[in-house]
Design a protein around this motif. Sequence first.
Motif, PDB file in Angstrom:
ATOM      1  N   VAL B 108     -95.508  35.838  74.557  1.00  0.00           N
ATOM      2  CA  VAL B 108     -96.102  36.005  75.887  1.00  0.00           C
ATOM      3  C   VAL B 108     -95.140  35.531  76.975  1.00  0.00           C
ATOM      4  CG1 VAL B 108     -98.050  35.405  77.373  1.00  0.00           C
ATOM      5  CG2 VAL B 108     -98.421  35.771  74.912  1.00  0.00           C
ATOM      6  N   VAL B 369    -101.946  37.214  82.595  1.00  0.00           N
ATOM      7  CA  VAL B 369    -102.511  38.570  82.456  1.00  0.00           C
ATOM      8  C   VAL B 369    -102.230  39.354  83.736  1.00  0.00           C
ATOM      9  CG1 VAL B 369    -104.564  39.954  81.995  1.00  0.00           C
ATOM     10  CG2 VAL B 369    -104.295  37.702  80.914  1.00  0.00           C
ATOM     11  N   ARG B 429    -100.109  43.741  79.281  1.00  0.00           N
ATOM     12  CA  ARG B 429    -100.687  42.767  80.198  1.00  0.00           C
ATOM     13  C   ARG B 429     -99.667  41.730  80.654  1.00  0.00           C
ATOM     14  NH1 ARG B 429    -101.259  37.077  78.321  1.00  0.00           N
ATOM     15  NH2 ARG B 429    -101.705  37.087  76.096  1.00  0.00           N
ATOM     16  N   SER B 454    -107.256  38.938  74.875  1.00  0.00           N
ATOM     17  CA  SER B 454    -105.824  38.845  75.172  1.00  0.00           C
ATOM     18  C   SER B 454    -105.035  38.338  73.968  1.00  0.00           C
ATOM     19  CB  SER B 454    -105.599  37.920  76.366  1.00  0.00           C
ATOM     20  OG  SER B 454    -106.258  36.678  76.163  1.00  0.00           O
ATOM     21  N   HIS B 460     -99.476  40.462  71.886  1.00  0.00           N
ATOM     22  CA  HIS B 460    -100.571  39.860  72.637  1.00  0.00           C
ATOM     23  C   HIS B 460    -100.872  40.584  73.943  1.00  0.00           C
ATOM     24  CE1 HIS B 460    -101.084  36.931  69.577  1.00  0.00           C
ATOM     25  NE2 HIS B 460     -99.838  36.551  69.668  1.00  0.00           N
ATOM     26  N   LEU B 462    -103.581  43.191  75.984  1.00  0.00           N
ATOM     27  CA  LEU B 462    -105.031  43.141  76.145  1.00  0.00           C
ATOM     28  C   LEU B 462    -105.635  44.267  75.303  1.00  0.00           C
ATOM     29  CD1 LEU B 462    -106.693  42.675  79.661  1.00  0.00           C
ATOM     30  CD2 LEU B 462    -107.895  43.283  77.542  1.00  0.00           C
ATOM     31  N   GLY B 484    -107.031  35.434  80.673  1.00  0.00           N
ATOM     32  CA  GLY B 484    -106.908  35.452  79.216  1.00  0.00           C
ATOM     33  C   GLY B 484    -108.161  34.924  78.560  1.00  0.00           C
ATOM     34  N   GLY B 504    -103.140  33.180  77.531  1.00  0.00           N
ATOM     35  CA  GLY B 504    -104.121  34.112  76.988  1.00  0.00           C
ATOM     36  C   GLY B 504    -104.406  33.884  75.520  1.00  0.00           C
TER      37      GLY B 504
END
Lengths: 570, 570
Positions: B108, B369, B429, B454, B460, B462, B484, B504
């Motif tokens: 992420v 996000v 995302r 998420s 990862h 959405l 998230g 998230g």
Amino acid sequence: MQLTHFLPIARGDEPADLVLRNGRVINVFTGEIIDADVAIAGDCIVGVGPEYEAGEEIDLGGRYVCPGLIDAHVHIESSMVTPPQFARVVVPRGTTTVVTDPHEIANVVGADGIRYMLAVSQGLPLTVCVNLPSCVPATHMGTAGAELTADDLVALRDLERVTGLAEFMNVPGAVLGLPGALEKLVAFQGRVIDGHAPGTTGKWLQAYVGAGPGSDHECTTADEMVEKLRLGMVVFIRESTAAKNLRALLPAVTPQNSRRCAFGTDDRHPADLLDEGHLDHLIRLAVDEGLDPVTAIQLATLNVAQWFRLRDRGAIAPGKRADLVIFSDLNDFRAEMVFGGGELVARDGAPVGEWPTPAVDDSHVRDTVHVDWGQLSFAIPAEGERVRVVGVVPDQVVTEHLVEPAKLEDGLAVADVERDVLKMAVIERHRGTGNVGLGFVRGLGLRRGALAGSVGHDAHNLTVAGCDDVSMMTAARAVGELGGGLVAAAGEDVLGAVPLPIAGLMSDQPVETVRRQMDHLVDLATDLGSPLHDPFMALGFLALEVIPTLKLTDRGLVDVEKFDFVPLFV
Amino acid sequence: MQLTHFLPIARGDEPADLVLRNGRVINVFTGEIIDADVAIAGDCIVGVGPEYEAGEEIDLGGRYVCPGLIDAHVHIESSMVTPPQFARVVVPRGTTTVVTDPHEIANVVGADGIRYMLAVSQGLPLTVCVNLPSCVPATHMGTAGAELTADDLVALRDLERVTGLAEFMNVPGAVLGLPGALEKLVAFQGRVIDGHAPGTTGKWLQAYVGAGPGSDHECTTADEMVEKLRLGMVVFIRESTAAKNLRALLPAVTPQNSRRCAFGTDDRHPADLLDEGHLDHLIRLAVDEGLDPVTAIQLATLNVAQWFRLRDRGAIAPGKRADLVIFSDLNDFRAEMVFGGGELVARDGAPVGEWPTPAVDDSHVRDTVHVDWGQLSFAIPAEGERVRVVGVVPDQVVTEHLVEPAKLEDGLAVADVERDVLKMAVIERHRGTGNVGLGFVRGLGLRRGALAGSVGHDAHNLTVAGCDDVSMMTAARAVGELGGGLVAAAGEDVLGAVPLPIAGLMSDQPVETVRRQMDHLVDLATDLGSPLHDPFMALGFLALEVIPTLKLTDRGLVDVEKFDFVPLFV
């Protein structure tokens, strides 16, 4: 070996250089013996199992294959030959890696000696790793040729093939946290630190372990070994020329703790190397005493590699160095073929092919005997009626602290051959200081003549003992003229010698030659009256002021229990 | 602890801080259980044995003392809580060290996520070591939030508590020597490299091992485990929420190879952590299956410490970190007291005292996000009669590759609830690219509404699935508004949520809270018709394009066996 070269062969897209077919592979990871081929490319094992193709094949016909043996602790100097010559005797017996502690040569020439040992072993079929000597000099009650401070060791610790810090003999220094000792331990925190704590027990041992040393090769009883294992020490079971501990310690080895045990040879003299062997001898002995053969091999391979973080060896698996031993009998381990870095380097007990002979400037380690002969006298003015006498204990490095009537002539104390009280001198030989320690010794048993040598643990001063000053001077000067060695003399005649021109510790000849020279010299000593089977070994430990009880250094008589000098006359 | 502080206490000249009296000490070095006291000073064990004095004493009354447990492989993110909250659940169960692979958060927010995990775990009673994620992103068929190159990893490898390189999932990259993979392996040569080679066998496994990865936690059969052990891999026996391998692998563990085995938990969800436990659960399970209890403890202590070179822990000996677990029953391992760095940090399953709460700037790992909602549409124009459908397999992360008739309305393909063919979307995302992968899924079983989250391994993004576009949009936007999380929605109503504001992936609440929220959310999903006991776990793996068979990323449908995109319409 580069991964780009390794991978296509390992995955089977390209042929290997060599496949050893139909082996019974000793798997030190699982303790199994597995029928398999071993594929080799370059210096590397690329695969274990069937279906590898190669340019060359050797059919092992069901013989065993184990990893090359690794000696956890050895002083190569004690073999009296240089690392290349040492390699020629141990590699054919299955040893492909040693961790050597160049403590002896470092006491003579310091860091130069350590660098020499590394340089002269470069590229041999034997990988010579160096654990740095932690205690040079052993004490300040004798004069060594060099001192290694923590800073000196730090300057060496990142050299290739340097594994860590060797046998930390200064137990009080570690336990009491004395400055010089602590500085070295702190400098090697997080690295391998070998211990050396004979007989240390209880809280002192706990403190010692916590201070850093994580192994020990000085156990003499199973109880001592178990105490050390429980505290997390890796125990090297030692079987040297001077200290044979294997039979006593083996009962302490269990399936649960064997992962924490290893084998080390410490000091093995030429005759033992040639007649008994090296680690192969320890494996045979252990199996003969009932240890599982695969466990015994683990003690000389994986376990040693793990302790010293030698992650490229000690097992037969893809990516490991192709150091391999082929043998036929689990119960009588005798190397038939030895591969070093993928090459067949020995067969049937003898080297195969041309081995590298590293061209090394050895000028720093030759010509190390510096004595001002003009000043030298062995005369001992009489200052009393009774003298302390160092008592030799056969086959031991400890001595007795004796007191005997002095034999006086013309105001001088002299040797008393009838009562086996010989005169002894330790002549500082590194810096020409003129230091001479004088005293008496019982147990060498000479009836005439003298013996002298430049091997005198740990400071390696020139040690001489004899029946009269003339013989002593002849022997001592002959050692000097050789630039180091062992000598027997009578009157003004040099009877025989073993030249040890490298630091006064090592010959530049093959071990077989040295062994013949030694046998001859010991015969001469026997002719002179000595009942000992190796009076030069006894002589070599008479100056070691860290081993009880009474010792003589170039600075005088040392009562080891008091850890101080004592007068000759009582 | 400074040696100058340690030594006087260890040798008995000064009192310790604490002595645990009358313990039965599990000695992981020797496999013994020994009646002894354990003396502690500062964060350190100073002595093991009788006769130590201390300011404080605790009488263990014959209870057992073992080293604090060490998890060989865990993704803390899977607990859905932050490291401090994770510590509060695992430390009271006896775990005092984990080697975590922050693979999820790194996908992420990249290196920022790794630095966050290190910072937020600073000073906890749980030592959080980090093995660096080796494969971020997993592939380029999905859009992750970050990419970690070899250079990025090199920049992190010498940070404190970084142990090495984590699960090297790119098996083809390693075996074929592909540039990106090779670069990382070479950068970590000589360091710890964990493997990840499910089902890899034969020559590919040999090449993989030789390339560097030295451990594996993906064995599912005893045969697979034995093959890997023989090649020198250390095998982590895994018992996670999603993959329960312990019972299948335990028959492969022998007294000869157990030194090469360890325990790892990989992914354990809040309910499993709370109801079953952590490593303590694995020990109980193993002993219940017949493994010797001391061996089981070795798999969770010394063996892990050795593999990760955590030389200050994993055993009870002088100088080791005072991480200790007190328990009463060898056959039912339940921590009664836990000491972390010499402090009593948990008792009877609950934390004791104030634990540090590291003040960390977490702005880089919040608000992750980023979706351009204005552009977003779930409409699928009809381009054929039949569509590929991702088939959920209950309790597995693999899926089926189905082909079903499309339900068409007004020129669009829509969900066919009667036949359990729901619409599914994976919305990029991280960067607001506008990427949306659209497709269909069978097996979630919703009759109405939608689920979104998420958490969508490994990128990862959405992920949302539902019966109609309005519900899907409600759920997806709710995840976005939470920054998230996991959400259930029906029509325009958000029914419930688990907020996961940290990347998230993780809540900022205690694990008990998250567990209650999760239970409630799953109940809501059940109300919506799902027969799965955890439909959000299923949802979280529908986008994982490295696990067979058909997956949907933000860039489209992936046929994992072809390792390429395929069209939705057949």
